[in-house]
Design an enzyme around this catalytic site. Structure first.
Site, PDB file in Angstrom:
ATOM      1  N   ASN A   1      -4.400  -1.825   1.150  1.00 51.69           N
ATOM      2  CA  ASN A   1      -4.772  -0.411   1.089  1.00 51.69           C
ATOM      3  C   ASN A   1      -5.999  -0.201   1.983  1.00 51.69           C
ATOM      4  O   ASN A   1      -7.083  -0.681   1.668  1.00 51.69           O
ATOM      5  CB  ASN A   1      -5.083  -0.053  -0.371  1.00 51.69           C
ATOM      6  CG  ASN A   1      -5.442   1.409  -0.562  1.00 51.69           C
ATOM      7  OD1 ASN A   1      -5.696   2.124   0.400  1.00 51.69           O
ATOM      8  ND2 ASN A   1      -5.471   1.836  -1.815  1.00 51.69           N
TER       9      ASN A   1
ATOM     10  N   HIS B   1       0.824   7.006   1.584  1.00 51.49           N
ATOM     11  CA  HIS B   1      -0.420   6.227   1.513  1.00 51.49           C
ATOM     12  C   HIS B   1      -0.117   4.825   0.980  1.00 51.49           C
ATOM     13  O   HIS B   1       0.484   4.669  -0.081  1.00 51.49           O
ATOM     14  CB  HIS B   1      -1.421   6.947   0.609  1.00 51.49           C
ATOM     15  CG  HIS B   1      -2.597   6.115   0.254  1.00 51.49           C
ATOM     16  ND1 HIS B   1      -3.292   5.372   1.192  1.00 51.49           N
ATOM     17  CD2 HIS B   1      -3.200   5.875  -0.941  1.00 51.49           C
ATOM     18  CE1 HIS B   1      -4.269   4.731   0.584  1.00 51.49           C
ATOM     19  NE2 HIS B   1      -4.236   5.009  -0.705  1.00 51.49           N
TER      20      HIS B   1
ATOM     21  N   CYS C   1      -8.621   8.600   0.188  1.00 47.42           N
ATOM     22  CA  CYS C   1      -7.385   8.111   0.823  1.00 47.42           C
ATOM     23  C   CYS C   1      -6.538   9.219   1.435  1.00 47.42           C
ATOM     24  O   CYS C   1      -5.603   8.946   2.179  1.00 47.42           O
ATOM     25  CB  CYS C   1      -6.571   7.298  -0.173  1.00 47.42           C
ATOM     26  SG  CYS C   1      -7.488   5.871  -0.777  1.00 47.42           S
TER      27      CYS C   1
END
Ligand code: UT7
Length: 374
Positions: A306, A276, A125
């Site tokens: 996500n 994030h 990520c």
């Protein structure tokens, strides 16, 4: 680890000159995710604990490379003719089209970029920000003139639809930025960066099978392949959510503090904070600890979930398309992911017209043309 400060008088910086994004068309609600996996959870639990209401999924016909190609082409269009033709392509992804070769060269080929260097970068990520740090350094060193940083993920290929802990969290997407060399006072200038890793936490976020420890074909004992053939669970993404949560808050906060200190900004001077998009509660915890007020926190987790490495540039593209900030506004990006990895960057809000496109289906492959010897 904060990158070394530039020498006095050195104002040259990578500047974000183009922004592109690509979302697959299929919208999947929490209720649909729950029904598909027969999950023991509720829409209220998912929205309340994560902030996620829906996500986009690519479906079998669309690959990570298809998403990446569309987002990259959109970023090139956004940059326009004033920016040189991209001469390097870096693709941040944890879900490449195949384990081998990297997906980036084919994306560059599909974009018509000729024989430019192209490689994949795996920082989960934190992938986009790792890519931004790398591309900025290559640009400032003169190794390239116009790098493209693309982040694309198709987590629907690794997430277990029957795993309550992870199935509701992830979505598929891609986003990209086109960089050029410019000055530290221009909109889009990437000012300072910070990045780091802690492999001691490498078991917290994993896909166990498909690598050299546990090959997809099973372990070859020398008397035949097939012993220890990976099961369904080994092939799927697994995350120890509670532990990851704590690491994510800690690392994104400390990395943000480090890059703000190098830049010489106080947190209350930040006008755009994009973290994030893993969990709204994590994002709020980081912003609260830093002291960035709610009105300056930007994100799109509600609608896309996500999207792993793509989440930071996707949120940037979404906010820029909505003109959420004035060009030149003080911006802080931060990310955390498997590895463990983390990275942050300060920049001035870009002044690029965002382009958003649909995924680009892969054209039929032609036999590779042999190059005649000179
Ligand atoms: O993108 C890479 C980085 N990823 C992240 O940063 C994600 C980090 N983790 C998280 O976002 C959160 O930990 C989750 C969303 C994964 C879980 O939320 P939480 O509020 O932290 O829950 P928890 O992990 O503390 O678990 C509390 C309980 C557990 O049950 P027990 O052990 O207390 O009986 C979980 O099994 O909630 C359970 N649980 C769920 N319950 C209903 C976990 N997922 C679900 C679910 N529905 N979907």
């Amino acid at each position: 680890m904060t990158s070394p400060s530039s020498a006095p008088g050195d104002r040259a910086r990578a500047v974000i000159a183009g922004i592109g994004s690509c979302l697959p068309p299929l919208v999947v609600t929490n209720t649909q995710v729950i029904a598909r996996g027969n999950l023991d959870t509720t829409d209220a639990w998912i929205t309340g604990r994560t902030g996620i209401h829906r996500r986009r999924l690519a479906g079998p016909a669309i690959s990570t490379g298809d998403l990446a190609t569309a987002a990259a082409r959109a970023a090139i269009d956004s940059a326009g003719s004033a920016v040189p033709r991209p001469d390097l392509l870096l693709l941040a992804t944890t879900t490449p089209d195949r384990p081998c070769p990297a997906t980036a060269p084919e994306v560059a080929h599909r974009l018509g970029l000729g024989t430019v260097p192209a490689f994949d970068l795996a920082a989960v990520c934190s992938g986009f920000l790792y890519g931004l740090v790398t591309a900025s350094a290559l640009l400032r060193s003169g190794t390239c003139r116009a790098p493209l940083v693309v982040a694309a993920e198709k987590y629907s290929t690794i997430v277990d639809p029957f795993d309550r802990d992870t199935a509701p969290l992830f979505g598929d997407a891609a986003a990209a930025v086109a960089l050029r060399l410019g000055n530290a006072d221009e909109p889009g200038a990437v000012l300072e960066t910070d990045w780091g890793s802690d492999g001691g936490g490498s078991d917290l976020i994993t896909v166990a099978a498909g690598g050299s420890r546990l090959p997809a074909t099973g372990i070859d004992t020398g008397i035949g392949i097939g012993i220890g053939t990976p099961g369904h669970g080994d092939r799927c993404f697994r995350m120890r959510g509670r532990q990851v949560y704590a690491h994510a808050v800690r690392r994104m906060t400390s990395s943000s503090e480090a890059v703000l200190a190098t830049t010489g900004w106080r947190p209350e001077e930040v006008r755009a904070f994009i973290g994030h998009q893993a969990n709204q509660r994590i994002l709020d915890a980081v912003a609260d600890r830093l002291g960035v007020p709610p009105r300056h926190r930007l994100g799109n987790i509600r609608d896309v979930g996500n999207t792993a490495g793509a989440s930071v540039p996707l949120a940037l593209a979404d906010a820029a398309a909505r003109h959420a900030c004035a060009p030149g506004a003080r911006t802080l990006l931060t990310a955390f992911g498997g590895g463990l990895t983390w990275a942050s960057a300060t920049l001035l809000w870009p002044d690029a017209p965002v382009r958003t496109t649909a995924p680009e289906p892969r054209p039929p492959l032609h036999d590779h043309q042999e190059v005649s010897p000179p």
